[in-house]
Design an enzyme around this catalytic site. Sequence first.
Site: not given
Length: 182
Positions: A40, A124
């Site tokens: 995620h 990220h």
Amino acid sequence: MAKKRLFIGTLTTVSGIEAVKERIELLGILGKWVEKENIHFTYRFLGDIEEERIPQIKQMLKNKLKGITAPMVTYKGLDVFPNLKSPRVLWIGMKSEEIEEVKRKIDQALMPFGFSPEKIFKPHLTLLRIKKLRHATKFKSYLFQMKEHFFDKKVEQKVCLIESKLTSKGPIYKVLEEIILD
């Protein structure tokens, strides 16, 4: 008063992670890989939140994100936190014009709950928490090769309020609310 450990993010899948995993393991790097179903990116970590505040947070997020364009995200480049001298986290970079607007709206939704907007947002995908690096030079060389590597490009429509239960085997994520962006 019961609390839940929460964050706002998007669970996703990105092509090319298996190839990275194979290469990293060949380099003898030891650590804990993020489970496929837990990959995620995080818009905002909230920490421990009282259960009775969760419905209000859900509603405020829905209100603020209404009509917002889902971000087109390019997943590109491998890198580490905090730096190459002492790498602790291996991650895939993200580029997106629209993601900043989604983040701004999320920060606005959280302000009534005492959260100030974050100054730095570096989206990220965390892949690996590095425990031991055996071949630092080869690893740095691989990261250099992968600096601009294209992984994927896609629209990320979901913004989720996610509960994170920490266990000895790693975190267990449970989506408490899923908002679909336009």
